[in-house]
Design a protein around this motif. Structure first.
Motif, PDB file in Angstrom:
ATOM      1  N   ILE A 229       7.057  10.879   9.513  1.00 31.02           N
ATOM      2  CA  ILE A 229       6.358  12.152   9.425  1.00 31.02           C
ATOM      3  C   ILE A 229       4.892  11.896   9.179  1.00 31.02           C
ATOM      4  N   GLY A 230       4.064  12.661   9.852  1.00 33.88           N
ATOM      5  CA  GLY A 230       2.646  12.520   9.599  1.00 33.88           C
ATOM      6  C   GLY A 230       1.860  12.588  10.885  1.00 33.88           C
ATOM      7  N   GLU A 231       0.927  13.520  10.939  1.00 36.47           N
ATOM      8  CA  GLU A 231       0.094  13.657  12.123  1.00 36.47           C
ATOM      9  C   GLU A 231      -1.125  12.786  11.883  1.00 36.47           C
TER      10      GLU A 231
ATOM     11  N   GLY B  26      -4.356  16.011   6.567  1.00 39.97           N
ATOM     12  CA  GLY B  26      -3.222  15.107   6.751  1.00 39.97           C
ATOM     13  C   GLY B  26      -3.624  13.682   6.468  1.00 39.97           C
ATOM     14  N   ASN B  27      -3.709  13.329   5.210  1.00 34.98           N
ATOM     15  CA  ASN B  27      -4.149  11.976   4.904  1.00 34.98           C
ATOM     16  C   ASN B  27      -3.025  11.102   4.363  1.00 34.98           C
ATOM     17  N   ALA B  28      -1.832  11.457   4.720  1.00 32.55           N
ATOM     18  CA  ALA B  28      -0.710  10.607   4.340  1.00 32.55           C
ATOM     19  C   ALA B  28       0.360  10.698   5.424  1.00 32.55           C
TER      20      ALA B  28
ATOM     21  N   LEU C 165       5.946   6.466   1.265  1.00 40.55           N
ATOM     22  CA  LEU C 165       4.704   7.172   1.586  1.00 40.55           C
ATOM     23  C   LEU C 165       3.532   6.201   1.732  1.00 40.55           C
ATOM     24  N   PHE C 166       2.740   6.416   2.764  1.00 38.91           N
ATOM     25  CA  PHE C 166       1.571   5.578   2.999  1.00 38.91           C
ATOM     26  C   PHE C 166       0.327   6.440   3.165  1.00 38.91           C
ATOM     27  N   GLY C 167      -0.794   5.901   2.717  1.00 38.79           N
ATOM     28  CA  GLY C 167      -2.053   6.574   2.971  1.00 38.79           C
ATOM     29  C   GLY C 167      -2.408   6.447   4.446  1.00 38.79           C
ATOM     30  N   ARG C 168      -3.109   7.442   4.933  1.00 38.54           N
ATOM     31  CA  ARG C 168      -3.454   7.452   6.351  1.00 38.54           C
ATOM     32  C   ARG C 168      -4.298   6.240   6.728  1.00 38.54           C
ATOM     33  N   GLY C 169      -5.262   5.953   5.904  1.00 42.88           N
ATOM     34  CA  GLY C 169      -6.141   4.822   6.197  1.00 42.88           C
ATOM     35  C   GLY C 169      -5.380   3.512   6.257  1.00 42.88           C
ATOM     36  N   ASP C 170      -4.503   3.314   5.289  1.00 41.20           N
ATOM     37  CA  ASP C 170      -3.705   2.088   5.287  1.00 41.20           C
ATOM     38  C   ASP C 170      -2.875   1.969   6.557  1.00 41.20           C
ATOM     39  N   MET C 171      -2.299   3.086   6.937  1.00 42.16           N
ATOM     40  CA  MET C 171      -1.446   3.042   8.129  1.00 42.16           C
ATOM     41  C   MET C 171      -2.279   2.765   9.371  1.00 42.16           C
TER      42      MET C 171
ATOM     43  N   SER D 244       0.819  -1.211   0.000  1.00 43.81           N
ATOM     44  CA  SER D 244       0.000   0.000   0.000  1.00 43.81           C
ATOM     45  C   SER D 244       0.860   1.271   0.000  1.00 43.81           C
ATOM     46  N   GLY D 245       2.154   1.093   0.030  1.00 48.15           N
ATOM     47  CA  GLY D 245       3.024   2.278   0.054  1.00 48.15           C
ATOM     48  C   GLY D 245       3.675   2.522  -1.290  1.00 48.15           C
ATOM     49  N   ARG D 246       4.308   3.683  -1.405  1.00 43.95           N
ATOM     50  CA  ARG D 246       5.066   3.947  -2.635  1.00 43.95           C
ATOM     51  C   ARG D 246       6.204   4.919  -2.326  1.00 43.95           C
ATOM     52  N   HIS D 247       7.172   4.886  -3.191  1.00 44.59           N
ATOM     53  CA  HIS D 247       8.316   5.766  -3.000  1.00 44.59           C
ATOM     54  C   HIS D 247       8.035   7.145  -3.576  1.00 44.59           C
ATOM     55  N   VAL D 248       8.609   8.146  -2.920  1.00 45.02           N
ATOM     56  CA  VAL D 248       8.525   9.521  -3.415  1.00 45.02           C
ATOM     57  C   VAL D 248       9.927  10.092  -3.358  1.00 45.02           C
TER      58      VAL D 248
END
Lengths: 231, 231
Positions: free
Chosen positions: A83-85, A49-51, A105-111, A30-34
């Motif tokens: 990083i990510g609130e 903050g959805n990531a 990078l991950f989506g908030r929901g996935d995390m 569910s993640g990807r590189h940035v």
DNA sequence: CGGTGGCTTGACGGCGCTCAATTCATGTGG
DNA sequence: CCACATGAATTGAGCGCCGTCAAGCCACCG
């Protein structure tokens, strides 16, 4: 698009390192590189903050714009940092790359799902958060020192430490990830003061400057004495 | 010795509020109340960190002694706050009561077990940690402001906010939980500067002092303007 | 070549630190 | 209840560090 966790440069230190091989592979789906270059913004203050992300290489700054329009740097993020609130509707800070950086990078929901499924991951993130808190308090202690000399010396030691691969002793030569303006901002002094203090450190034989960003520490003992870290 | 969660003053805001009635009762069996008076130390820097706590009433300060022997205040803890480094062998800071305070103390092992059994608790603690981080960054932003006037104004606003039961507007009258020395320390200025700034605020009609600790905010708008918080 | 952005260096003035004296608040013993 | 001691807070005088303003330097780039 699966991530190559096997070759991840922070696979032993990042929060996800507590997961089993299998679980990590699942999460990685569910993640990807940035990839970011200096000046690129990862999160904007006010964005929802959805990531969230783990920093693999490079460095980031966490900033806010105060009411007078001045940027204030509130934290630095180094590799393996998270990083990510996750618990605020909006992010409060800008997060900007200080140099070439790569993130996971991950989506908030996935995390959040992963958090519920893997208590160990929640504990790892909690641990990271406490380390961030610790770092922030270090920064606070540094900003509270009275003399500009102390502040600069402390910051150089801290950055040398972060630039070193060994956790116990600082790098002897390294590149400042920050401009003079960013250093000034972080320490609560002016650009001119930073520049003068660095020149003084060079004149007294404590460091040597290589170009505008390169630093070589000639006399670590004296530098440490000036910063007199207890930690 | 079970705790009276039903009458807990922070039962809606503390981390444990996310637990079900039943789970909270179970956790409460392993906890106990502790009462502190001003100056009492909860944790010593260097102690093995085998306990953690939620603050019910009062206020705490988190401090460190720097290498010159000076105390540095790094954080304030208000009711519903959580204290305890769950992931470090030793605590790095002293935690000292600023006034009459009551806490809910848990053993580290008990808390870790609870964390594993209740993902929601882990998330709640993670949330608290991120709030602490946020607070620390606020403090950092405050310490970085240039003028002493700005710092004092900002701190008074923040303390008035904390002293208020309403989350949206500050208390009009309240008692400073800190001595002049502690304020000075927190802001990175001297006692004399704090005293002078407070006198100036009174002379210009922004506040009225009641004794050495009492503060009445006469002109909140001007005070807010001086602190010009974006948040 | 001129333009731009980051960095350095100098001169000067003000804010806040240092040192010191006085006032205030609180508690203790006679 | 007063005298006294103690520590905190206030106020003042003088000076030094650092912020402000300004000019110049350097590297990079169109």
């Amino acid at each position: 698009m699966s991530l190559a966790c096997a070759t991840c440069p922070v696979r032993d230190r990042a929060a996800c390192s507590v997961l089993s091989e299998a679980d990590r592979d699942t999460l990685s789906k569910s993640g990807r590189h940035v990839d970011l270059k200096r000046g690129d913004t990862l999160f904007h203050a006010g964005d929802e903050g959805n990531a969230c992300a783990t920093l693999l290489t490079g460095a980031l700054k966490v900033t806010r714009i105060d009411s007078e329009g001045n940027e204030r740097i509130l934290a630095l993020i180094h590799p393996a940092g998270f990083i990510g609130e996750l618990f605020r509707p909006f992010s409060d800070y800008d997060v900007v790359a200080l140099g070439e950086s790569r993130l996971c990078l991950f989506g908030r929901g996935d995390m959040e799902n992963a958090l519920d499924q893997h208590p160990a991951l929640a504990r790892a993130l909690l641990r990271r958060a406490q380390e961030d808190l610790h770092a922030s308090r270090e920064l606070l202690a540094m900003a509270g020192k009275n003399s500009a000399e102390e502040k600069i010396a402390t910051l150089i030691m801290a950055l040398a430490q972060a630039a070193s691969d060994s956790p116990c002793h600082p790098a002897q030569r390294f590149e400042l990830p920050l401009t003079r303006g960013e250093i000034a901002n972080l320490l609560g002094v002016t650009i001119e003061t930073v520049s003068r203090q660095l020149s003084k450190l060079e004149k007294t034989g404590v460091i040597v400057k290589n170009g505008s960003r390169g630093i070589e520490i000639v006399d670590p003992a004296r530098l440490r004495f000036m910063s007199d870290l207890s930690s």
